[in-house]
Design an enzyme around this catalytic site. Structure first.
Site, PDB file in Angstrom:
ATOM      1  N   ASP A 166       0.821  -1.219   0.000  1.00 16.35           N
ATOM      2  CA  ASP A 166       0.000   0.000   0.000  1.00 16.35           C
ATOM      3  C   ASP A 166       0.852   1.265   0.000  1.00 16.35           C
ATOM      4  OD1 ASP A 166      -2.583  -1.195   0.090  1.00 16.35           O
ATOM      5  OD2 ASP A 166      -2.310  -1.605   2.222  1.00 16.35           O
TER       6      ASP A 166
ATOM      7  N   ARG B 236      -0.483   2.371  16.147  1.00 22.65           N
ATOM      8  CA  ARG B 236      -0.716   3.424  15.150  1.00 22.65           C
ATOM      9  C   ARG B 236      -0.488   4.815  15.730  1.00 22.65           C
ATOM     10  NH1 ARG B 236       0.374   0.198  11.504  1.00 22.65           N
ATOM     11  NH2 ARG B 236      -1.263  -0.934  10.424  1.00 22.65           N
TER      12      ARG B 236
ATOM     13  N   ASP C 137      -7.592   1.573  10.772  1.00 24.57           N
ATOM     14  CA  ASP C 137      -6.357   2.354  10.835  1.00 24.57           C
ATOM     15  C   ASP C 137      -6.578   3.781  10.340  1.00 24.57           C
ATOM     16  OD1 ASP C 137      -4.797   0.398  11.992  1.00 24.57           O
ATOM     17  OD2 ASP C 137      -4.352  -0.555  10.077  1.00 24.57           O
TER      18      ASP C 137
ATOM     19  N   SER D 246      -3.102 -10.157   4.761  1.00 23.10           N
ATOM     20  CA  SER D 246      -2.626  -8.848   5.178  1.00 23.10           C
ATOM     21  C   SER D 246      -2.151  -8.992   6.623  1.00 23.10           C
ATOM     22  CB  SER D 246      -3.759  -7.829   5.063  1.00 23.10           C
ATOM     23  OG  SER D 246      -3.413  -6.669   5.764  1.00 23.10           O
TER      24      SER D 246
HETATM   25  N1  ARG Z   1      -8.458  -5.489  13.277  1.00 21.97           N
HETATM   26  C1  ARG Z   1      -7.247  -5.003  13.835  1.00 21.97           C
HETATM   27  C2  ARG Z   1      -7.349  -3.523  14.131  1.00 21.97           C
HETATM   28  O1  ARG Z   1      -8.215  -2.874  13.642  1.00 21.97           O
HETATM   29  C3  ARG Z   1      -6.044  -5.343  13.011  1.00 21.97           C
HETATM   30  C4  ARG Z   1      -5.811  -4.478  11.831  1.00 21.97           C
HETATM   31  C5  ARG Z   1      -4.616  -4.850  11.079  1.00 21.97           C
HETATM   32  N2  ARG Z   1      -4.263  -3.762  10.209  1.00 21.97           N
HETATM   33  C6  ARG Z   1      -3.683  -3.921   9.041  1.00 21.97           C
HETATM   34  N3  ARG Z   1      -3.447  -2.835   8.362  1.00 21.97           N
HETATM   35  N4  ARG Z   1      -3.401  -5.097   8.562  1.00 21.97           N
HETATM   36  O2  ARG Z   1      -6.580  -3.005  14.879  1.00 21.97           O
END
Ligand code: ARG
Length: 393
Positions: free
Chosen positions: A12, A92, A121, A172
């Site tokens: 990405d 994050r 995110d 992912s």
């Molecule tokens: N569901 C989790 C969260 O919202 C994991 C997200 C993983 N993020 C990613 N960009 N692969 O925190």
């Protein structure tokens, strides 16, 4: 236009870097942060950013800050959203905060990130940016251009963007000290059992060592400071515990999660150290906090975890809640033993100088207090119910 991009070196963000240059005609400053992944990744990201024409690259090791300012707070607040110990969510924030700091220092016109428009995110990045730099413009190319993974892979190939070797694995993955998350591919179907190949931090519980192992965690002010009697800094303690508990198959989580947007999503996590530390911390709180504190704290924990999940770490309410949590943690001091065994983690021993457990009072074998007093206390508990029953209901 000059843009600061949060750059991990994955698909990405690599595609975003090129799109920002081509479509947005921007000069791009890249920011990469380590929150406890393999340190190799930082170097690789830097090389890639340079190859793709970053005008300036910044690399930061935020592991210590991540542990001390985020993970430790989450342990104190027993941070769990649904079944998820918030590993990606927590990480994050230091990354987004760093991005804003660089954006200000470098006097850019906008910040950019590679989040999609479907996940959580984007909430964490956008909200952190909005709270720390209220007038900063945000560019999220994947979201703005409504891109999907297939399009991105083709774009990368057409533009000579080196893509990760494991790109055919359709998952992912996001990883940091507090846990690893695996999404996508066939896991999107909640009927499909997770294949063993997706796990990296944990053994299959059935393959775990025959003999269980006990780990002792020492806490001071709600913070884990000792592992098996040895003082450790937070990152080391978590790394070592990830290994021990992971070897015993502890910390696999397979759940349906409610994303901020309301989408239900199938999520798999591995979080061995988080699983043990959260259990140990709760076990110690049960010993030292009053019944009323525990009950009220549980509602605070729910709110706290929701805020952190939905992007609101820097909201004043999170700090207000932490003021309460911190006060309760003064007495969360002591030692907890956890047994790890074929995927389970069980508290088996606790001790604290602030224990409210009084053996003299509770023992079957001791006199303790005059039991006759209890009867009248109970009588009043039933007072209103008795009046109600007398009405003939
Ligand atoms: N569901 C989790 C969260 O919202 C994991 C997200 C993983 N993020 C990613 N960009 N692969 O925190």
């Amino acid at each position: 236009m000059k843009v600061a991009l949060a750059f991990s070196g994955g698909l990405d963000t690599s595609v975003c870097l090129r799109i920002l240059q081509e479509k947005y005609e921007a000069e791009v400053v890249t920011v990469t942060a380590n929150v406890g992944q393999n340190p190799e990744k930082l170097k690789k990201a830097e090389e890639k950013a340079k190859e793709l024409g970053t005008i300036k690259h910044f690399s930061f090791d935020l592991s210590k800050e991540f542990v001390e300012k985020y993970i430790f707070k989450s342990i104190k607040a027993n941070g769990i959203y649904e079944d998820y110990p918030l590993s990606t969510a927590l990480a994050r924030y230091p990354i987004a905060a760093k991005l804003v700091e660089i954006a200000k220092n470098e006097d850019v016109d906008a910040v950019a990130h590679g989040c999609t428009g479907k996940g959580n995110d984007q909430f964490r990045f956008d909200t952190t940016i909005a709270l720390k730099a209220p007038d900063m413009k945000i560019i999220a190319p994947v979201r703005e251009m409504n891109l999907d993974r297939k399009w991105e892979i083709k774009y990368a190939k057409d533009h000579n963007i080196p893509i990760p070797v494991d790109i055919d694995k359709p998952y992912s993955i996001d990883e940091n000290l507090w846990g690893r998350s695996i999404e996508g591919g066939k896991l999107e179907d909640p009927k499909t059992e997770p294949p063993e190949e997706i796990f990296e931090l944990t053994s299959a519980p059935s393959e775990a060592p025959k003999e269980p192992q006990k780990v002792e965690i020492g806490f001071e002010g709600g913070t884990p400071i000792e592992l098996n009697g040895n003082k450790k800094d937070g990152a080391t303690l978590i790394k070592e515990l990830n290994q021990i508990a992971g070897k015993h198959g502890v910390g696999r989580i397979d759940t349906i999660e409610d994303r901020a947007l309301g989408l239900k999503s199938r999520e798999i996590y591995e979080a061995p150290a988080a699983t043990v530390l959260l259990k140990a911390h709760k076990g110690l709180e049960q010993l030292v906090l009053t019944r009323e504190e525990l009950k009220f704290k549980e509602s605070v924990e729910g709110l706290w975890s929701d805020l952190v999940y939905r992007g609101m770490w820097f909201d004043p309410l999170r700090e207000d809640l932490d003021a309460f949590v911190d006060k309760t943690q003064k007495r969360v001091v002591g030692k907890i033993k956890v047994k790890v065994d074929h995927g389970s983690a069980t508290v088996v021993s606790r001790e604290s100088p602030f224990s409210l457990h009084e053996p003299e009072l509770v023992s079957f074998d001791k006199f303790g207090f005059d039991q006759r007093g209890s009867a009248s206390a109970i009588k009043f508990q039933a007072l209103q119910g008795r009046l109600y029953r007398k009405l003939g209901e």
